[in-house]
Design a protein around this motif. Structure first.
Motif, PDB file in Angstrom:
ATOM      1  N   LEU A 153       0.828  -1.207   0.000  1.00 30.76           N
ATOM      2  CA  LEU A 153       0.000   0.000   0.000  1.00 30.76           C
ATOM      3  C   LEU A 153       0.862   1.257   0.000  1.00 30.76           C
ATOM      4  CD1 LEU A 153      -2.777  -1.071   2.557  1.00 30.76           C
ATOM      5  CD2 LEU A 153      -2.989  -0.887   0.067  1.00 30.76           C
ATOM      6  N   ALA A 154       1.939   1.252   0.779  1.00 25.71           N
ATOM      7  CA  ALA A 154       2.824   2.418   0.824  1.00 25.71           C
ATOM      8  C   ALA A 154       3.554   2.603  -0.506  1.00 25.71           C
ATOM      9  CB  ALA A 154       3.823   2.264   1.962  1.00 25.71           C
ATOM     10  N   SER A 155       3.854   1.500  -1.199  1.00 28.30           N
ATOM     11  CA  SER A 155       4.477   1.606  -2.526  1.00 28.30           C
ATOM     12  C   SER A 155       3.533   2.289  -3.510  1.00 28.30           C
ATOM     13  CB  SER A 155       4.857   0.214  -3.043  1.00 28.30           C
ATOM     14  OG  SER A 155       5.831  -0.389  -2.229  1.00 28.30           O
ATOM     15  N   LEU A 156       2.239   1.948  -3.450  1.00 27.75           N
ATOM     16  CA  LEU A 156       1.243   2.625  -4.282  1.00 27.75           C
ATOM     17  C   LEU A 156       1.211   4.118  -3.989  1.00 27.75           C
ATOM     18  CD1 LEU A 156      -1.842   0.212  -4.322  1.00 27.75           C
ATOM     19  CD2 LEU A 156      -0.580   1.048  -6.316  1.00 27.75           C
ATOM     20  N   ALA A 157       1.219   4.449  -2.696  1.00 22.74           N
ATOM     21  CA  ALA A 157       1.189   5.868  -2.302  1.00 22.74           C
ATOM     22  C   ALA A 157       2.437   6.594  -2.797  1.00 22.74           C
ATOM     23  CB  ALA A 157       1.069   5.981  -0.781  1.00 22.74           C
ATOM     24  N   SER A 158       3.594   5.934  -2.751  1.00 20.00           N
ATOM     25  CA  SER A 158       4.832   6.555  -3.233  1.00 20.00           C
ATOM     26  C   SER A 158       4.768   6.788  -4.738  1.00 20.00           C
ATOM     27  CB  SER A 158       6.030   5.660  -2.899  1.00 20.00           C
ATOM     28  OG  SER A 158       6.209   5.515  -1.513  1.00 20.00           O
ATOM     29  N   ALA A 159       4.257   5.806  -5.473  1.00 22.10           N
ATOM     30  CA  ALA A 159       4.212   5.900  -6.932  1.00 22.10           C
ATOM     31  C   ALA A 159       3.363   7.071  -7.403  1.00 22.10           C
ATOM     32  CB  ALA A 159       3.687   4.596  -7.526  1.00 22.10           C
ATOM     33  N   TYR A 160       2.290   7.369  -6.670  1.00 15.39           N
ATOM     34  CA  TYR A 160       1.364   8.418  -7.110  1.00 15.39           C
ATOM     35  C   TYR A 160       1.461   9.679  -6.258  1.00 15.39           C
ATOM     36  CZ  TYR A 160      -0.573   4.865 -10.146  1.00 15.39           C
ATOM     37  OH  TYR A 160      -0.720   3.912 -11.127  1.00 15.39           O
TER      38      TYR A 160
ATOM     39  N   ASP B   8       3.917  15.502  -4.764  1.00 21.05           N
ATOM     40  CA  ASP B   8       4.955  16.448  -4.372  1.00 21.05           C
ATOM     41  C   ASP B   8       5.965  15.731  -3.482  1.00 21.05           C
ATOM     42  OD1 ASP B   8       4.219  16.747  -1.470  1.00 21.05           O
ATOM     43  OD2 ASP B   8       2.386  17.598  -2.335  1.00 21.05           O
ATOM     44  N   PRO B   9       7.142  16.313  -3.275  1.00 17.51           N
ATOM     45  CA  PRO B   9       8.188  15.638  -2.493  1.00 17.51           C
ATOM     46  C   PRO B   9       7.768  15.302  -1.066  1.00 17.51           C
ATOM     47  CG  PRO B   9       9.135  17.442  -3.761  1.00 17.51           C
ATOM     48  CD  PRO B   9       7.648  17.562  -3.903  1.00 17.51           C
ATOM     49  N   THR B  10       6.953  16.149  -0.436  1.00 15.27           N
ATOM     50  CA  THR B  10       6.536  15.881   0.943  1.00 15.27           C
ATOM     51  C   THR B  10       5.709  14.599   1.023  1.00 15.27           C
ATOM     52  OG1 THR B  10       6.533  18.245   1.436  1.00 15.27           O
ATOM     53  CG2 THR B  10       5.303  16.809   2.932  1.00 15.27           C
ATOM     54  N   GLN B  11       4.785  14.427   0.087  1.00 17.01           N
ATOM     55  CA  GLN B  11       3.998  13.190   0.059  1.00 17.01           C
ATOM     56  C   GLN B  11       4.902  11.978  -0.127  1.00 17.01           C
ATOM     57  OE1 GLN B  11       0.727  13.148  -2.687  1.00 17.01           O
ATOM     58  NE2 GLN B  11      -0.071  15.139  -2.031  1.00 17.01           N
ATOM     59  N   LEU B  12       5.903  12.101  -0.972  1.00 12.09           N
ATOM     60  CA  LEU B  12       6.824  10.988  -1.206  1.00 12.09           C
ATOM     61  C   LEU B  12       7.594  10.645   0.068  1.00 12.09           C
ATOM     62  CD1 LEU B  12       8.194   8.981  -3.118  1.00 12.09           C
ATOM     63  CD2 LEU B  12       9.814  10.788  -3.731  1.00 12.09           C
TER      64      LEU B  12
ATOM     65  N   VAL C  49       9.000   2.937 -10.532  1.00 11.23           N
ATOM     66  CA  VAL C  49      10.018   2.264  -9.721  1.00 11.23           C
ATOM     67  C   VAL C  49       9.442   1.823  -8.373  1.00 11.23           C
ATOM     68  CG1 VAL C  49      11.881   3.544 -10.830  1.00 11.23           C
ATOM     69  CG2 VAL C  49      10.927   4.393  -8.677  1.00 11.23           C
ATOM     70  N   PHE C  50       8.331   2.431  -7.947  1.00 13.25           N
ATOM     71  CA  PHE C  50       7.645   1.992  -6.735  1.00 13.25           C
ATOM     72  C   PHE C  50       6.512   1.022  -7.064  1.00 13.25           C
ATOM     73  CE2 PHE C  50       9.257   6.278  -5.650  1.00 13.25           C
ATOM     74  CZ  PHE C  50      10.102   5.930  -4.622  1.00 13.25           C
ATOM     75  N   LEU C  51       5.866   1.242  -8.195  1.00 16.97           N
ATOM     76  CA  LEU C  51       4.730   0.409  -8.578  1.00 16.97           C
ATOM     77  C   LEU C  51       5.153  -1.038  -8.829  1.00 16.97           C
ATOM     78  CD1 LEU C  51       1.750   1.188  -8.875  1.00 16.97           C
ATOM     79  CD2 LEU C  51       2.108   1.339 -11.352  1.00 16.97           C
ATOM     80  N   ILE C  52       6.417  -1.247  -9.188  1.00 16.60           N
ATOM     81  CA  ILE C  52       6.905  -2.597  -9.460  1.00 16.60           C
ATOM     82  C   ILE C  52       6.824  -3.482  -8.217  1.00 16.60           C
ATOM     83  CG2 ILE C  52       9.321  -2.080  -8.897  1.00 16.60           C
ATOM     84  CD1 ILE C  52       8.099  -4.329 -11.775  1.00 16.60           C
ATOM     85  N   ASN C  53       6.780  -2.863  -7.031  1.00 16.44           N
ATOM     86  CA  ASN C  53       6.699  -3.651  -5.795  1.00 16.44           C
ATOM     87  C   ASN C  53       5.354  -4.363  -5.643  1.00 16.44           C
ATOM     88  OD1 ASN C  53       9.234  -2.698  -5.021  1.00 16.44           O
ATOM     89  ND2 ASN C  53       8.364  -0.934  -3.951  1.00 16.44           N
ATOM     90  N   VAL C  54       4.306  -3.796  -6.224  1.00 16.29           N
ATOM     91  CA  VAL C  54       2.952  -4.288  -5.964  1.00 16.29           C
ATOM     92  C   VAL C  54       2.755  -5.737  -6.422  1.00 16.29           C
ATOM     93  CG1 VAL C  54       0.503  -3.907  -6.398  1.00 16.29           C
ATOM     94  CG2 VAL C  54       2.016  -1.956  -5.961  1.00 16.29           C
TER      95      VAL C  54
END
Length: 519
Positions: free
Chosen positions: A92-99, A102-106, A171-176
């Protein structure tokens, strides 16, 4: 009760544990090649250097701070359950990182990934220790360590391929998909295991460990960001964290139900192995920090090419990690770990011979030798830690090893990274006269900043390129020597205190204390 032959599906379970670990290690190696794209205001998020550092460090802060806690919770409530929870959180956190927009959300999404990773890492090793009998455990841990090498190998190349065809979030979505497949395999193949002792939990000890570790890691990270240890934001949290960890040790020695019995540090096999892991990751991570910049900026390779160029390091780990148990059986863990630490020290020192125009094949040879050395340090050290503890404490032992690994790596990046930055700033200062005075400080902060300024200045900035590369090489050489020195200290520690080939390998029975502790 010890299982003479281990679990009947132990080798399939080992495969599941290695596959589950892939997402955790893969993500960090992928991220290294994506930083440049994420900093682009058009193709990425326009993240500043500080925001990029915190995108990495927010993960480390949460991951290192909670590893020990999740190891305790896994032993108490079930390692399979904790592993499943961790994989879902990580996905779930990988999904949040992918989308992230802004940098703060990442940064916050990466922190959430650290939460999931902290639950996964100790559970994998604890489950392996539970399903394998002692005589096979060393080989299994060697294969587990080889899985880390596999992730190191495919991470940068995968990241480079994704960035060539998709947007940075891939690069984060690949984790899902990795998370989904591993979750199914865990549910169907992995047995549940926990500490059979239903003693009370130690909430005070757990809380003290979290506060103390977070304080220390935050101070380390802040020191690397600011380039000094004199700022209160560095030494304040760091000293507070050390004080809280001291309180944790005091509490653990006196409570009847400790989260971790600190008397295990009196066992030479345990304490020396833990120390060697921390020292080698301090040296390795501090030095590996500059290699991405060397390959992509000094040598001019693309992210995909830079990823491919670390293959020798990863290939050496894949080849030698599974064989390390045979080396230990023949020569003993003390000899194998000492010689391997000396090999790594020599490899790190060899980076001082690299120059701007050095043929890349020399870099490849050094990387292979370094990987071979690393492959024969982690498995025997990890096995020494795990064999020192009762099987029911496997989660805590795994968490302790990984916590020290993360702390050592974070400290290495912070201290050796700061040394590299300080050397670079000092050496590039004389060449910044062509830069407008109001931009000189920012232009001299890093080789990335200098190259960006040179590009913005056009023909006038061309004179900055050669001095910037040489200033970086000077800093890289000094950092490599310091890393080699730390690896030599690790070799001396192992040679002095790690028990030899004929020492007993059974978990040590601790002496009684005035305040009995449940172990």
């Amino acid at each position: 009760m010890e299982q003479p032959t281990g679990h009947p599906r132990r080798w399939q379970i080992l495969g599941v544990m290695v596959f589950s670990l892939l997402a955790i290690v893969l993500d960090n190696t992928i991220l290294n090649v994506a930083l440049k794209v994420i900093s682009d205001p058009v193709a990425g998020l326009g993240a500043t250097q500080s925001q990029l550092e915190w995108a990495i460090n927010s993960y480390t802060l949460v991951f290192a701070g909670l590893l020990f806690t999740f190891g305790v919770l896994g032993d108490r409530f079930g390692r399979k359950r904790m592993l499943q929870i961790g994989m879902v959180l990580f996905g779930l956190a990988s999904l949040a990182s992918a989308y992230s927009t802004d940098p703060t959300q990442l940064i916050f999404a990466r922190a959430a990934m650290g939460l999931g990773g902290a639950a996964v890492m100790p559970a994998t090793l604890a489950i392996i220790s539970n399903v394998f009998a002692p005589e096979e455990r060393g080989k299994a841990i060697g294969i587990w360590a080889g899985g880390v090498g596999l992730a190191i190998a495919i991470g940068p190349i995968t990241g480079g391929l994704l960035l060539e065809h998709f947007w940075w979030g891939s690069v984060f979505l690949i984790n899902v998909p990795v998370v989904i497949i591993s979750s199914i395999l865990i549910a169907t193949l992995v047995p549940e295991s926990r500490n059979p002792d239903k003693a009370q939990l130690d909430p005070i000890g757990v809380l003290l460990s979290i506060i103390g570790l977070v304080g220390v890691v935050y101070g380390i990270i802040k020191g690397g960001e600011l380039g000094t240890v004199l700022d209160f934001e560095v030494w304040g949290p760091g000293l507070a964290g050390i004080a809280v960890l001291a309180a944790f040790v005091w509490h653990e020695r006196r409570t009847a139900h400790p989260a971790f019995d600190v008397r295990y540090f009196a066992i030479p096999r345990f304490s020396t192995a833990v120390a060697s892991v921390g020292l080698i990751f301090f040296a390795m991570m501090g030095v590996m920090f500059f290699l991405a910049f060397y390959l992509q900026i000094v040598k001019g390779y693309s992210p995909l090419q830079a990823g491919a160029l670390v293959l020798p390091f990863a290939a050496a780990q894949l080849i030698f990690s599974p064989l390390s148990v045979q080396m230990v059986r023949r020569f003993g863990g003390k000899v194998v770990a000492t010689v391997s630490l000396l090999v790594v020290a020599a490899a790190l020192a060899s980076y001082t011979f690299l120059q701007v125009d050095t043929p890349i094949w020399i870099f490849e040879i050094i990387g292979f030798v370094q990987g071979a050395g690393m492959a024969n340090i982690n498995p025997p050290a990890t096995e020494a830690v795990m064999s020192s503890l009762p099987r029911e404490k496997a989660g805590v032992g795994s968490a302790m090893t990984n916590t020290v690994r993360q702390l050592g790596g974070a400290l290495g990046v912070a201290i050796l990274g700061s040394l590299l930055s300080a050397t670079y700033r000092e050496n590039i200062a004389a060449s910044l006269s062509v830069v407008p005075e109001n931009l000189r400080h920012a232009a001299g902060e890093s080789i990335t900043a200098t190259m960006g300024t040179a590009q913005a200045l056009g023909p006038q900035g061309a004179s900055l390129i050669a001095p910037a590369k040489q200033a970086f090489m000077d800093g890289m050489h000094l950092t490599a020597l310091c890393g080699a020195g730390v690896a030599l200290i690790g070799a001396a520690v192992v040679a002095r205190w790690l028990p030899g080939k004929h020492a007993g390998q059974a978990p040590v029975t601790l002496p009684e204390s005035k305040e009995p502790a449940v172990v």
